[in-house]
Write an enzyme that holds these catalytic residues in place. Structure first.
Site, PDB file in Angstrom:
ATOM      1  N   GLY A   4      -9.874 -11.188 -36.968  1.00 58.39           N
ATOM      2  CA  GLY A   4     -10.484 -11.277 -35.634  1.00 58.39           C
ATOM      3  C   GLY A   4     -11.033  -9.905 -35.256  1.00 58.39           C
ATOM      4  O   GLY A   4     -11.272  -9.053 -36.122  1.00 58.39           O
ATOM      5  N   LEU A   5     -11.201  -9.689 -33.966  1.00 55.52           N
ATOM      6  CA  LEU A   5     -11.787  -8.403 -33.571  1.00 55.52           C
ATOM      7  C   LEU A   5     -10.908  -7.239 -34.003  1.00 55.52           C
ATOM      8  O   LEU A   5     -11.417  -6.227 -34.501  1.00 55.52           O
ATOM      9  CB  LEU A   5     -12.030  -8.384 -32.074  1.00 55.52           C
ATOM     10  CG  LEU A   5     -13.233  -9.230 -31.663  1.00 55.52           C
ATOM     11  CD1 LEU A   5     -13.380  -9.280 -30.157  1.00 55.52           C
ATOM     12  CD2 LEU A   5     -14.518  -8.696 -32.298  1.00 55.52           C
ATOM     13  N   ARG A  23      -5.474 -12.227 -12.562  1.00 57.34           N
ATOM     14  CA  ARG A  23      -5.157 -13.594 -12.982  1.00 57.34           C
ATOM     15  C   ARG A  23      -3.793 -14.087 -12.516  1.00 57.34           C
ATOM     16  O   ARG A  23      -3.650 -15.243 -12.140  1.00 57.34           O
ATOM     17  CB  ARG A  23      -5.205 -13.657 -14.507  1.00 57.34           C
ATOM     18  CG  ARG A  23      -6.586 -13.462 -14.997  1.00 57.34           C
ATOM     19  CD  ARG A  23      -6.668 -13.400 -16.485  1.00 57.34           C
ATOM     20  NE  ARG A  23      -8.080 -13.244 -16.824  1.00 57.34           N
ATOM     21  CZ  ARG A  23      -8.531 -13.124 -18.052  1.00 57.34           C
ATOM     22  NH1 ARG A  23      -7.702 -13.141 -19.067  1.00 57.34           N
ATOM     23  NH2 ARG A  23      -9.817 -12.992 -18.277  1.00 57.34           N
TER      24      ARG A  23
HETATM   25  C1  LIG Z   1     -10.915 -19.181 -24.617  1.00 56.64           C
HETATM   26  C2  LIG Z   1     -10.638 -17.717 -24.578  1.00 56.64           C
HETATM   27  C3  LIG Z   1     -11.539 -16.852 -23.991  1.00 56.64           C
HETATM   28  C4  LIG Z   1     -11.297 -15.489 -23.943  1.00 56.64           C
HETATM   29  N1  LIG Z   1     -12.209 -14.658 -23.347  1.00 56.64           N
HETATM   30  C5  LIG Z   1     -11.963 -13.326 -23.324  1.00 56.64           C
HETATM   31  C6  LIG Z   1     -12.895 -12.427 -22.738  1.00 56.64           C
HETATM   32  O1  LIG Z   1     -13.940 -12.818 -22.241  1.00 56.64           O
HETATM   33  N2  LIG Z   1     -12.606 -11.102 -22.741  1.00 56.64           N
HETATM   34  C7  LIG Z   1     -11.457 -10.603 -23.279  1.00 56.64           C
HETATM   35  O2  LIG Z   1     -11.240  -9.393 -23.257  1.00 56.64           O
HETATM   36  N3  LIG Z   1     -10.562 -11.434 -23.862  1.00 56.64           N
HETATM   37  C8  LIG Z   1     -10.790 -12.775 -23.901  1.00 56.64           C
HETATM   38  N4  LIG Z   1      -9.871 -13.609 -24.489  1.00 56.64           N
HETATM   39  C9  LIG Z   1      -8.736 -13.027 -25.219  1.00 56.64           C
HETATM   40  C10 LIG Z   1      -9.226 -12.521 -26.576  1.00 56.64           C
HETATM   41  O3  LIG Z   1     -10.195 -13.386 -27.090  1.00 56.64           O
HETATM   42  C11 LIG Z   1      -8.118 -12.397 -27.595  1.00 56.64           C
HETATM   43  O4  LIG Z   1      -7.015 -11.742 -27.052  1.00 56.64           O
HETATM   44  C12 LIG Z   1      -8.597 -11.584 -28.795  1.00 56.64           C
HETATM   45  O5  LIG Z   1      -9.815 -12.074 -29.273  1.00 56.64           O
HETATM   46  C13 LIG Z   1      -7.558 -11.577 -29.902  1.00 56.64           C
HETATM   47  O6  LIG Z   1      -8.103 -10.914 -31.010  1.00 56.64           O
HETATM   48  P1  LIG Z   1      -7.203 -10.568 -32.260  1.00 56.64           P
HETATM   49  O7  LIG Z   1      -8.085  -9.903 -33.241  1.00 56.64           O
HETATM   50  O8  LIG Z   1      -5.979  -9.878 -31.813  1.00 56.64           O
HETATM   51  O9  LIG Z   1      -6.728 -12.005 -32.815  1.00 56.64           O
HETATM   52  P2  LIG Z   1      -7.578 -13.289 -33.297  1.00 56.64           P
HETATM   53  O10 LIG Z   1      -9.012 -13.207 -33.011  1.00 56.64           O
HETATM   54  O11 LIG Z   1      -6.806 -14.474 -32.801  1.00 56.64           O
HETATM   55  O12 LIG Z   1      -7.448 -13.230 -34.859  1.00 56.64           O
HETATM   56  C14 LIG Z   1      -6.240 -13.534 -35.515  1.00 56.64           C
HETATM   57  C15 LIG Z   1      -6.494 -13.454 -37.001  1.00 56.64           C
HETATM   58  O13 LIG Z   1      -5.242 -13.520 -37.663  1.00 56.64           O
HETATM   59  C16 LIG Z   1      -5.280 -14.503 -38.672  1.00 56.64           C
HETATM   60  N5  LIG Z   1      -3.928 -15.056 -38.801  1.00 56.64           N
HETATM   61  C17 LIG Z   1      -3.082 -15.466 -37.834  1.00 56.64           C
HETATM   62  N6  LIG Z   1      -1.914 -15.857 -38.359  1.00 56.64           N
HETATM   63  C18 LIG Z   1      -2.024 -15.706 -39.682  1.00 56.64           C
HETATM   64  C19 LIG Z   1      -1.155 -15.954 -40.770  1.00 56.64           C
HETATM   65  N7  LIG Z   1       0.092 -16.401 -40.612  1.00 56.64           N
HETATM   66  N8  LIG Z   1      -1.617 -15.717 -42.020  1.00 56.64           N
HETATM   67  C20 LIG Z   1      -2.885 -15.256 -42.237  1.00 56.64           C
HETATM   68  N9  LIG Z   1      -3.738 -14.982 -41.233  1.00 56.64           N
HETATM   69  C21 LIG Z   1      -3.306 -15.203 -39.984  1.00 56.64           C
HETATM   70  C22 LIG Z   1      -6.309 -15.508 -38.231  1.00 56.64           C
HETATM   71  O14 LIG Z   1      -6.821 -16.207 -39.336  1.00 56.64           O
HETATM   72  C23 LIG Z   1      -7.337 -14.587 -37.574  1.00 56.64           C
HETATM   73  O15 LIG Z   1      -8.203 -14.075 -38.549  1.00 56.64           O
HETATM   74  C24 LIG Z   1     -10.102 -14.979 -24.507  1.00 56.64           C
HETATM   75  C25 LIG Z   1      -9.183 -15.846 -25.095  1.00 56.64           C
HETATM   76  C26 LIG Z   1      -9.432 -17.201 -25.106  1.00 56.64           C
HETATM   77  C27 LIG Z   1      -8.380 -18.110 -25.663  1.00 56.64           C
END
Ligand SMILES: Cc1cc2nc3c(=O)[nH]c(=O)nc-3n(C[C@H](O)[C@H](O)[C@H](O)COP(=O)(O)OP(=O)(O)OC[C@H]3O[C@@H](n4cnc5c(N)ncnc54)[C@H](O)[C@@H]3O)c2cc1C
Length: 637
Positions: A42-43, A330
């Site tokens: 993810g990001l 929120r």
């Molecule tokens: C509908 C929605 C809208 C949102 N809008 C906003 C917004 O406008 N602004 C803002 O700041 N935040 C927003 N958020 C929050 C934000 O999107 C998330 O907190 C953020 O994108 C999380 O990014 P991340 O990289 O931590 O995880 P994620 O993008 O969830 O990535 C997780 C990664 O881990 C991998 N993974 C997970 N478990 C495993 C495993 N066991 N084995 C292998 N791979 C695994 C997945 O495949 C994925 O690649 C929003 C959230 C939602 C639900």
């Protein structure tokens, strides 16, 4: 265990720069000798893996989707904060820092939050350079809008698809490194365990989601960027695949879990429509820039919204919080909506809804402008509900959305297991007890692009990890553990699906550890969860086999972990006898019904340590001190 935050001392404005200077470096020629595992694309994970590749490390990146581009970050809608002050409306790094510490109800580490505000500025430059198409004003400058908990406009956005555009930027950077051979991508791989050798994180065990093959991957450091666990509530705005497995299994290997009960219930989601629903949809907070929230003044008023005259409507957020109005944070907006519905003024068939009305904005700005700003959200709403928000107000209700809790990390983003780093939503780091809107994308990208690339080098240069073989005893033991869980799930010959258990578990967590919590309810949940968990293991039925694409097996493993995590959440919520941010203990509130903190006794991060099956986890506290933003009763009035 003693928790060392490793946050630098000295003037906060200089602490990150000084810290960076003190971190040890690895020379470019030596970087290629190190292997780094990044779980998550993810990001946070995508940015980290791309940055490591660019720096010259050997990277293995894992995700469970079929492409890194499908990580849940793609769903983020409203925007990303940065203290650019493009609007010249009084914003600054210090103000973003201040708003975030206050927004989190004084339960975050000051040094981390200040650094986040500082690097926010670079994130926008980085993303623009990658070609992320942020919205622009007529003159060509980047546009901003406002999000909750701020009185300035600092949110950069790409219509209602900000996450998608940011992730495409990170994905391109990642793909470039994959193309260059610096990153090896492993899609459709589920991390099932962490390999710890001599106290250091040295690898992971994965199960291929295509054919069930269990593999060992060894590296010099492991990064978890696996997102949030909001799906513990079953119904949430998260993608169905979002899970806690990676961080939960790392917790069981010794990584401390911080503030598990700090979860965010987002105020503007499409209300639940029926018992068989399995997913909730977010309507971005950005809609609160132009949408006005209201309910009928009269409880039980079932008239259509258009038939309720202006003087019989209660714009309760504008009335209760005149300074911030519809843009209160929120936690506050969610509780206020619940209070209206509990008092019988909720709208829609179930009475669990409030109106978000764009009528005034359409009249003021024109339908075209509103469509430009929120068109995709409005279309999504119409497709789901059959109602047209240009003509009838949207109905919204709070839903589980985000988790502030996660694995404990120090200032370097390292967990309590040396060599295990945790980024993005998976860690607990920057949002305290309530995250402000548009701050998760900021944190994920800050962690991935601007923090971990520095701190990892220092770890590798000082720890100097020795060689570990694929068949080291710790690796074999982790493989056996992962295989045993899978076998146990498949061998059960019960009658219920894992999903049906998840739905029941989610209801317990929502009812007793959701928007409102109290001692009696939490104790009830702590009694009910183990009983249901036992029933799960006795009566779950997982169809299919291990050696095939088997989503019911995948889900069942995640539900098993949610059961254990749910219990820890309730334990943490019971232990924290105060209200703060999203953690609203009903016994502790001000006469106006706002969260009442107890700084004398609870100004700490609660970090829980696993003690083995059937034994209670132990609690270690990281005290929080506030030298720059003095804790006060949060007021948005
Ligand atoms: C509908 C929605 C809208 C949102 N809008 C906003 C917004 O406008 N602004 C803002 O700041 N935040 C927003 N958020 C929050 C934000 O999107 C998330 O907190 C953020 O994108 C999380 O990014 P991340 O990289 O931590 O995880 P994620 O993008 O969830 O990535 C997780 C990664 O881990 C991998 N993974 C997970 N478990 C495993 C495993 N066991 N084995 C292998 N791979 C695994 C997945 O495949 C994925 O690649 C929003 C959230 C939602 C639900």
């Amino acid at each position: 265990m003693e928790l060392k935050s490793n946050a630098p001392v000295g003037p906060i404005e200089q602490s990150w720069d000084n810290h960076k200077f003190e971190l040890k470096l690895i020379n470019p020629a030596n970087k290629r000798k190190y292997n780094i595992i990044v779980v998550g694309s993810g990001l946070a994970g995508g940015a980290a893996a791309a940055s490591f590749g660019e720096l010259g490390y050997n990277v293995q990146c894992f995700c469970y989707q079929d492409s890194p581009r499908r990580a849940h970050s793609i769903a983020a809608q409203g925007g990303i904060n940065a203290a650019k002050n493009y609007h010249n409306d009084g914003d600054s790094v210090f103000r973003l820092f201040y708003d975030t510490v206050k927004g989190g109800d004084f339960r975050a580490r000051e040094a981390n939050v200040y650094r986040l505000a500082q690097v926010s500025v670079s994130i926008i430059d980085q993303c623009v350079a990658q070609g992320v198409p942020f919205a622009r004003e007529y003159g060509g400058l980047l546009d901003n809008r406002s999000f909750g908990g701020a009185q300035v406009s600092r949110t950069f956005y790409a219509r209602g698809q900000t996450g998608q555009q940011l992730l495409l930027g990170a994905y391109q950077a990642l793909e470039r490194q994959i193309g260059l051979g610096a990153v090896k991508m492993y899609p459709r791989m589920d991390m099932l365990d962490l390999i710890v050798v001599d106290g250091q994180a040295r690898g992971i065990v994965t199960r291929s989601l295509y054919d069930g093959k269990i593999e060992v991957h060894i590296a010099d450091a492991v990064i978890l960027a696996t997102g949030g666990y909001g799906n513990v509530f079953y119904l949430s705005t998260n993608a169905k695949g979002c899970n806690a497995t990676a961080i939960w299994r790392a917790y069981k290997r010794g990584a401390l879990f911080a503030n598990p009960c700090f979860t965010q219930i987002h105020p503007t989601c499409i209300p639940v429509a029926g018992e068989y629903q399995s997913k909730l949809t977010l309507m971005s907070e950005s809609l609160r820039n132009d949408g006005r929230i209201w309910v009928p003044k009269q409880s039980g008023d079932k008239r259509a919204p258009g038939s309720i005259p202006e003087n019989e409507r209660d714009y309760y957020l504008e009335r209760r919080y005149p300074s911030f109005g519809n843009l209160v944070p929120r936690d506050i907006a969610s509780r206020a909506a619940k209070a209206e519905c509990d008092a019988g003024r909720g709208v829609g068939e179930t009475g669990l809804g409030v109106y978000l009305d764009l009528a005034d904005a359409i009249q003021r700005l024109g339908k075209r402008t509103i469509a430009e700003r929120y068109g995709n959200l409005i279309d999504m709403y119409e497709r789901i509900t059959g109602e047209n928000p240009y003509e009838v107000p949207m109905r919204i209700y709070p839903a589980s959305h985000y988790v502030m809790g996660g694995l404990w990390v120090d200032y370097n983003l390292m967990s309590t297991i040396p060599g295990l780093f945790v980024l993005g939503e998976a860690n607990f780091s920057d949002h305290g007890a309530n995250r402000l809107g548009a701050s998760a994308l900021m944190q994920g990208l800050a962690d991935g692009y601007f923090i971990i690339p520095y701190t990892i080098g220092n770890y590798l240069a000082t720890a100097k990890p020795a060689k570990v073989a694929d068949d080291a005893p710790a690796a074999k033991e982790a493989v056996a553990n992962a295989a045993a869980i899978t076998k146990k799930l498949l061998n059960g010959n019960g009658k219920r699906t894992a999903d049906s258990f998840h739905r029941e578990l989610g209801k317990i967590v929502w009812d007793y550890c959701g928007m409102g919590r109290n001692e009696a309810g939490l104790k009830k949940a702590l009694a009910q969860i183990p009983v249901l968990r036992e029933e799960f293991w006795k009566n779950v039925r997982v169809l299919g086999a291990n050696e095939e694409f088997n989503q019911s097996l995948e889900r069942a493993g995640r539900v098993a972990d949610f059961f254990e995590l749910a219990e820890l959440m309730c334990l943490d919520a019971l232990d924290r006898k105060e209200s703060c941010g999203g953690h609203f203990r009903e016994e502790y509130q001000t006469p106006e019904g706002e969260a009442l903190r107890d700084d004398a006794n609870y100004s700490y991060v609660a970090a829980w340590e696993y003690q083995g099956e059937g034994r209670s986890p132990t609690l270690t506290k990281e005290p929080l001190t506030f030298n720059y933003v003095k804790p006060s009763q949060r007021s948005y009035k």
